[in-house]
Design a protein around this motif. Sequence first.
Motif, short mmCIF file in Angstrom:
data_model
loop_
_atom_site.label_atom_id
_atom_site.label_comp_id
_atom_site.label_asym_id
_atom_site.label_seq_id
_atom_site.Cartn_x
_atom_site.Cartn_y
_atom_site.Cartn_z
N ASP A 32 40.53 -78.89 -26.06
CA ASP A 32 39.66 -78.23 -25.09
C ASP A 32 40.06 -76.63 -25.37
OD1 ASP A 32 39.04 -80.51 -23.73
OD2 ASP A 32 40.70 -79.98 -22.20
N ASN A 33 41.16 -76.14 -25.98
CA ASN A 33 41.22 -74.74 -25.98
C ASN A 33 40.96 -74.54 -27.80
OD1 ASN A 33 42.00 -73.54 -23.30
ND2 ASN A 33 43.38 -75.41 -23.66
N ARG A 34 40.55 -75.32 -28.49
CA ARG A 34 40.48 -75.19 -30.05
C ARG A 34 41.52 -74.48 -30.59
NH1 ARG A 34 35.92 -73.71 -27.02
NH2 ARG A 34 34.19 -74.78 -27.28
N ILE A 35 42.60 -75.19 -30.17
CA ILE A 35 44.06 -74.56 -30.92
C ILE A 35 44.25 -75.52 -32.27
CG2 ILE A 35 46.47 -74.70 -30.61
CD1 ILE A 35 45.83 -74.01 -27.55
N TYR A 36 44.11 -76.92 -32.18
CA TYR A 36 44.30 -77.58 -32.97
C TYR A 36 43.57 -78.89 -33.32
CZ TYR A 36 47.61 -80.61 -36.36
OH TYR A 36 48.01 -81.02 -37.29
N PHE A 37 43.07 -79.47 -34.08
CA PHE A 37 42.12 -80.58 -34.21
C PHE A 37 42.60 -81.71 -35.05
CE2 PHE A 37 39.64 -76.34 -34.07
CZ PHE A 37 38.95 -76.80 -33.12
N GLY A 38 43.89 -81.80 -35.01
CA GLY A 38 44.59 -83.09 -35.86
C GLY A 38 45.31 -84.19 -34.71
N PRO A 39 45.12 -85.20 -35.02
CA PRO A 39 45.61 -86.35 -34.27
C PRO A 39 47.26 -86.08 -34.05
CG PRO A 39 45.36 -87.31 -36.21
CD PRO A 39 45.11 -85.89 -36.40
N ILE A 40 47.79 -86.65 -32.83
CA ILE A 40 49.05 -86.45 -32.43
C ILE A 40 49.69 -87.97 -32.16
CG2 ILE A 40 49.08 -84.05 -31.95
CD1 ILE A 40 48.50 -86.67 -29.26
N ASP A 41 48.95 -88.85 -32.70
CA ASP A 41 49.77 -90.32 -32.42
C ASP A 41 50.57 -90.47 -33.49
OD1 ASP A 41 47.98 -90.48 -34.60
OD2 ASP A 41 46.31 -91.39 -33.48
N ASP A 42 51.15 -91.83 -33.43
CA ASP A 42 52.29 -92.40 -33.93
C ASP A 42 51.94 -92.52 -35.40
OD1 ASP A 42 53.80 -92.76 -31.93
OD2 ASP A 42 53.74 -94.93 -31.54
N GLU A 43 50.71 -92.72 -35.67
CA GLU A 43 50.21 -92.85 -37.16
C GLU A 43 50.49 -91.61 -37.69
OE1 GLU A 43 46.23 -94.82 -37.10
OE2 GLU A 43 45.84 -94.37 -39.10
N GLU A 44 50.12 -90.48 -36.97
CA GLU A 44 50.32 -89.23 -37.57
C GLU A 44 51.74 -88.70 -37.64
OE1 GLU A 44 48.33 -87.20 -39.18
OE2 GLU A 44 48.63 -85.13 -38.85
#
Length: 307
Positions: A32-44
Amino acid sequence: MTSPDSQTEELDREFLDTITVQGREYQKYSIDNRIYFGPIDDEEAQRLDEQQRVFQRIFDHRLIFPPIRRLRRILDCGHGSASWAVEVAEQHPDCQVIGVDIAPHMSPDNVPENLWLQVDDLNRPFTFPSNHFDLVHSRLLATGIHRNRWPTYINDIVRVLKPGGWVQMVEIYFNVQSDNGSLTDQHALRRWSTQYMQALEDKKDLRVASKLRSHFQSSGLVEIDSKMIQLPLSAWSTDPRMRAIGQSNSDNIQELLRSLALYPLTQRVHMSAQNFDSLVEQAREEARNHSFKAYFPLYVCIGRKPS
Ligand SMILES: C[S@@+](CC[C@H](N)C(=O)[O-])C[C@H]1O[C@@H](n2cnc3c(N)ncnc32)[C@H](O)[C@@H]1O
């Protein structure tokens, strides 16, 4: 050892909420705040742990590059799955290690007792006291630090370093190169790079890796040492060590290309999921073709705050 953050507050709900996009989980606050666009799940988290193993091979199993005699406090900016911070805390049990990340999701459940993981946005001015840390580590933050924040980000790092303390930065320049010049703009690997960089360029400086030396100089750091190392994308090198590193990267290339670019390409520049899958698949095939000698430039830069 006492906690460096004795008045720990309950984590604000807004940092915990996630959204799912094309089957991957993202932190809603960051998106929402265009800070980071990478995933944050277990796979990552697993991908980052594996990447740490590759970095350890590249860096000959050294976690800390500057010559620091006594380490009492270390700050790790954007700790991710905390693989670097955990290893450093284990190797230096008398040192306080603090990790900061906008997303708490990939933090491991059990960490050494001299490691504290905190949630904060590194795009905001640092709240740590001045002259506090012996080392500040920042690795792969180009996709998280706002493009015009870099000078003040490094100034903040310098402010919180003790006089004589060191900063260690590692960044990948995601514009894929070829050791023999055989990749053209038509190749999928180049198209992946170009479109990925364009999809983020309004917010992030994905060329910052090659500018670290100049940013360090502008912030008054001394004894600056900057190096570019080739990060091979497959086992093309004749050097056995680099060939083994290339083999690991080749095994994980699809995860890397997908995880970095899925949100930026499908949500920010509206590439269809089908076109995205096909681009990644073609890029993966090319990366594995040894005749391209494909690599990402990896920049490592250290500098010391004057005493
Ligand atoms: C590519 S990962 C790298 C993680 C770790 N440094 C490593 O090398 O394995 C980037 C991490 O930085 C965090 N991050 C990105 N932008 C940030 C910001 N503005 N403030 C704090 N953390 C941020 C992300 O949540 C993610 O965990």
